[in-house]
Design a protein around this motif. Structure first.
Motif, PDB file in Angstrom:
ATOM      1  N   MET A 152     -13.295 -11.788  14.812  1.00 52.49           N
ATOM      2  CA  MET A 152     -13.859 -10.619  15.209  1.00 52.49           C
ATOM      3  C   MET A 152     -13.363 -11.795  16.851  1.00 52.49           C
ATOM      4  O   MET A 152     -13.513 -12.262  17.080  1.00 52.49           O
ATOM      5  CB  MET A 152     -14.936 -10.266  14.735  1.00 52.49           C
ATOM      6  CG  MET A 152     -15.340 -10.341  12.727  1.00 52.49           C
ATOM      7  SD  MET A 152     -16.542  -9.575  12.728  1.00 52.49           S
ATOM      8  CE  MET A 152     -17.230  -8.443  13.775  1.00 52.49           C
ATOM      9  N   GLN A 153     -13.989 -10.663  17.845  1.00 53.32           N
ATOM     10  CA  GLN A 153     -13.572 -10.423  19.173  1.00 53.32           C
ATOM     11  C   GLN A 153     -14.564 -11.314  19.448  1.00 53.32           C
ATOM     12  O   GLN A 153     -15.578 -11.618  18.694  1.00 53.32           O
ATOM     13  CB  GLN A 153     -13.859  -8.914  19.849  1.00 53.32           C
ATOM     14  CG  GLN A 153     -12.326  -8.700  19.324  1.00 53.32           C
ATOM     15  CD  GLN A 153     -11.255  -9.630  20.141  1.00 53.32           C
ATOM     16  OE1 GLN A 153     -10.982  -9.963  21.088  1.00 53.32           O
ATOM     17  NE2 GLN A 153      -9.890  -9.359  19.499  1.00 53.32           N
ATOM     18  N   ASN A 181     -17.673  -6.089  19.432  1.00 56.91           N
ATOM     19  CA  ASN A 181     -17.682  -5.550  18.317  1.00 56.91           C
ATOM     20  C   ASN A 181     -18.210  -4.729  18.318  1.00 56.91           C
ATOM     21  O   ASN A 181     -17.876  -3.973  17.183  1.00 56.91           O
ATOM     22  CB  ASN A 181     -17.716  -7.083  17.410  1.00 56.91           C
ATOM     23  CG  ASN A 181     -17.097  -8.390  17.566  1.00 56.91           C
ATOM     24  OD1 ASN A 181     -15.365  -7.725  16.808  1.00 56.91           O
ATOM     25  ND2 ASN A 181     -17.281  -9.144  18.370  1.00 56.91           N
ATOM     26  N   ASN A 182     -18.491  -3.611  18.814  1.00 60.34           N
ATOM     27  CA  ASN A 182     -19.130  -2.684  19.350  1.00 60.34           C
ATOM     28  C   ASN A 182     -20.316  -2.680  17.900  1.00 60.34           C
ATOM     29  O   ASN A 182     -20.339  -1.294  17.362  1.00 60.34           O
ATOM     30  CB  ASN A 182     -18.672  -1.252  18.965  1.00 60.34           C
ATOM     31  CG  ASN A 182     -19.399  -0.241  19.860  1.00 60.34           C
ATOM     32  OD1 ASN A 182     -20.038  -0.479  20.522  1.00 60.34           O
ATOM     33  ND2 ASN A 182     -18.278   0.880  19.121  1.00 60.34           N
ATOM     34  N   ILE A 183     -21.300  -3.999  17.956  1.00 61.13           N
ATOM     35  CA  ILE A 183     -22.119  -3.483  17.134  1.00 61.13           C
ATOM     36  C   ILE A 183     -23.718  -3.735  17.907  1.00 61.13           C
ATOM     37  O   ILE A 183     -24.068  -4.087  18.573  1.00 61.13           O
ATOM     38  CB  ILE A 183     -22.113  -5.239  16.245  1.00 61.13           C
ATOM     39  CG1 ILE A 183     -20.859  -5.334  15.593  1.00 61.13           C
ATOM     40  CG2 ILE A 183     -23.354  -5.503  14.920  1.00 61.13           C
ATOM     41  CD1 ILE A 183     -20.675  -7.092  15.332  1.00 61.13           C
ATOM     42  N   TYR A 197     -20.033 -10.460   8.529  1.00 56.85           N
ATOM     43  CA  TYR A 197     -19.401 -10.925   9.114  1.00 56.85           C
ATOM     44  C   TYR A 197     -18.802 -12.222   9.232  1.00 56.85           C
ATOM     45  O   TYR A 197     -17.468 -12.344  10.005  1.00 56.85           O
ATOM     46  CB  TYR A 197     -19.864 -10.815  10.700  1.00 56.85           C
ATOM     47  CG  TYR A 197     -20.342  -9.383  10.587  1.00 56.85           C
ATOM     48  CD1 TYR A 197     -18.711  -8.215  10.488  1.00 56.85           C
ATOM     49  CD2 TYR A 197     -21.047  -8.888  11.131  1.00 56.85           C
ATOM     50  CE1 TYR A 197     -19.125  -6.813  10.988  1.00 56.85           C
ATOM     51  CE2 TYR A 197     -21.191  -7.461  11.394  1.00 56.85           C
ATOM     52  CZ  TYR A 197     -21.046  -6.190  11.135  1.00 56.85           C
ATOM     53  OH  TYR A 197     -21.165  -5.455  11.260  1.00 56.85           O
ATOM     54  N   PHE A 235     -20.804 -11.324  21.679  1.00 54.96           N
ATOM     55  CA  PHE A 235     -20.443 -11.146  20.856  1.00 54.96           C
ATOM     56  C   PHE A 235     -20.801  -9.501  20.140  1.00 54.96           C
ATOM     57  O   PHE A 235     -19.552  -8.013  19.837  1.00 54.96           O
ATOM     58  CB  PHE A 235     -20.835 -11.702  19.223  1.00 54.96           C
ATOM     59  CG  PHE A 235     -20.109 -12.051  18.069  1.00 54.96           C
ATOM     60  CD1 PHE A 235     -19.161 -12.500  18.136  1.00 54.96           C
ATOM     61  CD2 PHE A 235     -20.998 -11.081  17.560  1.00 54.96           C
ATOM     62  CE1 PHE A 235     -18.232 -11.650  16.462  1.00 54.96           C
ATOM     63  CE2 PHE A 235     -20.297 -10.462  16.014  1.00 54.96           C
ATOM     64  CZ  PHE A 235     -19.282 -11.477  15.692  1.00 54.96           C
TER      65      PHE A 235
END
Length: 100
Positions: free
Chosen positions: A21-22, A93-95, A16, A89
């Protein structure tokens, strides 16, 4: 998390780097491993600045309780968000680390 888990997490998230990214408005640049407790963080900084200890030595007493901060490139001014916690984070970012 412990220091080894932090290194493993950073390795998983390395793909990443360089991507916006957000919650940031510029690309992700760095991952910082720090003691999770504020007093431990302050002690680590004192050891590094006052006693000239390298990071690996200064963080070792706190290696069982660390956290990760993520930092973006700062391309335009200091009024932007300049770091966030790993937990936030991942959430925004739905990680799911287990799926990486």
């Amino acid at each position: 998390m412990n220091l080894q888990q932090a290194h493993n997490t950073i390795a998983k998230l390395a793909a990443y780097k360089g991507i916006t990214m957000q919650p940031f408005t510029s690309p992700l640049k760095e991952f910082l491993i720090l003691p999770a407790n504020q007093k431990d963080f302050e002690q680590m900084l004192r050891d590094m600045t006052d006693h000239n200890k390298p990071f690996d030595t200064a963080i070792s007493p706190f290696s069982n309780n660390v956290t990760i901060l993520l930092c973006p490139e700062m391309l335009d001014g200091s009024d932007r968000l300049n770091h966030c916690s790993i937990e936030y984070f991942l959430q925004v970012n739905n990680i799911d680390l287990e799926k990486l």
